[in-house]
Design an enzyme around this catalytic site. Structure first.
Site, PDB file in Angstrom:
ATOM      1  CB  CYS A 218      -0.872   0.033   1.256  1.00  0.00           C
ATOM      2  SG  CYS A 218      -1.943  -1.394   1.396  1.00  0.00           S
TER       3      CYS A 218
ATOM      4  N   GLY B  40      -0.542   0.434  -5.120  1.00  0.00           N
ATOM      5  CA  GLY B  40      -1.860  -0.124  -4.857  1.00  0.00           C
ATOM      6  C   GLY B  40      -2.877   0.363  -5.860  1.00  0.00           C
TER       7      GLY B  40
ATOM      8  CG  ASN C 159       2.808  -0.075   3.303  1.00  0.00           C
ATOM      9  OD1 ASN C 159       2.485  -1.205   2.950  1.00  0.00           O
ATOM     10  ND2 ASN C 159       3.938   0.481   2.915  1.00  0.00           N
ATOM     11  N   GLY C 160       1.536  -2.460   5.564  1.00  0.00           N
ATOM     12  CA  GLY C 160       2.281  -3.529   6.227  1.00  0.00           C
ATOM     13  C   GLY C 160       1.378  -4.688   6.605  1.00  0.00           C
TER      14      GLY C 160
ATOM     15  CE1 TYR D 232       7.122  -5.313  -9.708  1.00  0.00           C
ATOM     16  CE2 TYR D 232       6.160  -5.299  -7.529  1.00  0.00           C
ATOM     17  CZ  TYR D 232       6.018  -5.287  -8.892  1.00  0.00           C
ATOM     18  OH  TYR D 232       4.784  -5.236  -9.439  1.00  0.00           O
TER      19      TYR D 232
END
Length: 544
Positions: free
Chosen positions: A8, A37, A111-112, A269
């Site tokens: 995210c 996202g 995020n996570g 990435y």
């Protein structure tokens, strides 16, 4: 692009002048984080008298936030989020940011991924008596924060209370989390897990209305700050909490020191090449990966007595590395695959058949770059192998003599538990296979993987103060501990293709249901075009 689920992007913005609305800038910032996202997005702003306004829905930033929905998001501070579903949830109710009305009115984006969810859920139920309405651990984190704030029992809270509450969150929650929160009428807050696994930073700029005042931004990546005219970017430190109000910034280390270990996959990435994460230029790290991979390719080709005529990247992430690799080996670099930018991401489609079809729609191989040549295809990583297999086949279909695949990352043999929704081990092409059998599985004549020490060095040489990285997808060594076989099995059950398909067809709520924690606010339903569910969330306790 070989990875099949992502994480995210989060953003918090506080403008010094409360009469200027923050929403249009938050939407612009989220569009720069769109690569993090593409499943759902949302913004909640805080306007006069601490009233919240929100808009969130499934879909891309440009589709959800039009001029009409942005005009209804009033207020000079706000929080935004773009999401990929983790652990198999495609439920619209799980679009972030989340909101609870008690205490004080809190908005939260994360995020996570937490790894001790089940014991925390039990705690919420039995001790805190707070109702969690979704399967999202972001809602869980928000309620743990709210519960810790509630313990103060105060009518008005101060920064000390907030730091104490975040200290409580960090001691209770295990896993990876970068979080941005907003308290009604107070300010915005950010904190990061003690290992700093997921990225988060902040920056400032002079207020548009002049004077000494500053605007502040929190974001997953520095590119947002650059594009919006913010300077002095710095990372939120692992285990640090930062509170920003219109009277300034307070920072505090709320967690005891742990091993700083950012996720190396951000560099391979996820992140945009023009971002700087934890002091490392993503672009430079990918150049270094290409240089290191060139040495390995050279060595393997000599051993196998093979030659290469041309280097071709899989667009887009591996371009930077492929170009450096080609230069280092003195080989021509060519764009042999042309990408259709108007096809959705291949990995939102459950099921291998669907994925395979989509690779063909998304990439087209140009025969003149492949015909009668030994081709070296460079990719950032190989996960399931579905995409790689299809790409190799495409190259052979247009006449490539030999196809060699080089990966900037080592073989991925373990699932990620920190917010990247990777498939189960059995679905990973490198699981239980050596290089030769991976090559056979994807139909390549040869596969060359970057070594882990070379990958780590490519990033570490750009910031030697980072002691280590989370490389668990390659090694199975999870930096937070607490990840046992039982936990991995649980995650794999959630993520298997069969379950994904089931979730897609029998989702808990139909599109448009807004489910919120605490059962206290049932969001208005989203119109079917998914553009707007702006509402004023209820007035909350004034805090100062």
């Amino acid at each position: 692009m070989s990875l099949h689920h992502q994480l995210c992007g989060i953003l918090g913005l506080l403008l010094h002048d409360p009469t200027i609305d923050a929403a249009s800038e938050i939407a612009e910032g989220l569009s720069l984080l769109q690569h993090r996202g593409q499943d759902a997005c949302g913004i909640i702003t805080c306007g006069p008298k601490g009233r919240f306004f929100q808009c969130k829905a499934n879909g891309m930033v440009r589709d959800v936030f039009d001029a009409n929905s942005i005009s209804r998001l009033i207020g000079g501070m706000g929080v935004g989020h773009v999401r990929y579903p983790t652990a198999g949830s495609f439920n619209n109710a799980e679009a972030q940011p989340f909101y609870v009305n008690s205490p004080y009115g809190i908005v939260f984006a994360h995020n996570g991924n937490l790894i001790n969810t089940s014991s925390l859920m039990q705690f919420m139920d039995q001790d805190a008596h707070r109702h969690i309405n979704t399967a999202s651990d972001s809602e869980l984190l928000l309620n743990i924060f709210a519960n810790n704030l509630q313990k103060t029992g105060k009518f008005r809270i101060n920064e000390e209370d907030i730091f104490t509450a975040i200290g409580g969150v960090v001691s209770q929650c295990k896993g990876a989390y970068a979080c941005v929160a907003m308290i009604a009428g107070f300010g915005i807050i950010a904190f990061r897990d003690p290992n700093g696994i997921r990225p988060l930073g902040m920056a400032s700029r002079k207020s548009a209305t002049g004077g000494e005042g500053l605007d502040y931004i929190f974001s997953s990546e520095s590119v947002v700050a650059d594009a919006c005219g913010f300077t002095d970017w710095e990372d939120v430190k692992p285990g640090e909490a930062v509170i920003i109000t219109r009277s300034g910034v307070s920072r505090r280390q709320v967690a005891p020191a742990a091993t700083f270990a950012p996720d190396i996959f951000e560099f391979v990435y996820f992140a945009r090449p023009d971002s700087v994460i934890d002091g490392v230029s993503v672009y430079r790290s990918r150049m270094a990966m290409g240089d290191a991979l060139a040495e390995k390719v050279k060595q393997v080709l000599a051993e196998k007595n093979m030659t290469v005529d041309v280097v071709i990247p899989v667009p887009d992430t591996s371009r930077v590395a492929a170009l450096n690799l080609a230069q280092k080996l003195g080989l021509p670099y060519r764009e042999g695959f042309i990408k259709n930018r108007y096809v959705g991401r291949t990995f939102i489609m459950p099921g291998q058949q669907m994925r395979r079809k989509n690779v063909r729609k998304k990439l087209n191989a140009m025969a003149l770059e492949f015909a009668d040549k030994n081709v070296l295809i460079v990719d950032d990583s190989i996960v399931r192998g579905t995409t790689s297999k299809e790409i190799v086949q495409m190259a052979k279909d247009v006449g490539a003599k030999k196809v060699i695949v080089a990966s900037c990352a080592p073989p991925i043999r373990y699932p990620n538990v920190y917010g990247i929704d990777m498939p189960s081990r059995k679905e990973l092409v490198a699981y239980g296979r050596d290089d030769a059998s991976i090559a056979e599985a994807i139909g390549a004549d040869l596969v060359v993987f970057q070594t882990l020490p070379d990958l780590v060095d490519s990033v570490k040489q750009l910031n030697t103060s980072i002691p280590t990285f989370d490389c668990s997808v390659f090694t199975g060594d999870y930096v937070t501990g607490g990840v046992d076989e039982g936990y991995l099995q649980h995650i794999e059950d959630l993520r298997s293709d069969k379950n994904r398909l089931k979730l897609n067809t029998n989702g808990l709520q139909s599109k448009g249901d807004g489910g919120y924690g605490n059962g206290q606010f049932t969001g208005t339903s989203t119109p079917t075009n998914g553009t707007d569910d702006t509402v004023g969330l209820h007035n909350t306790w004034k805090t100062n």
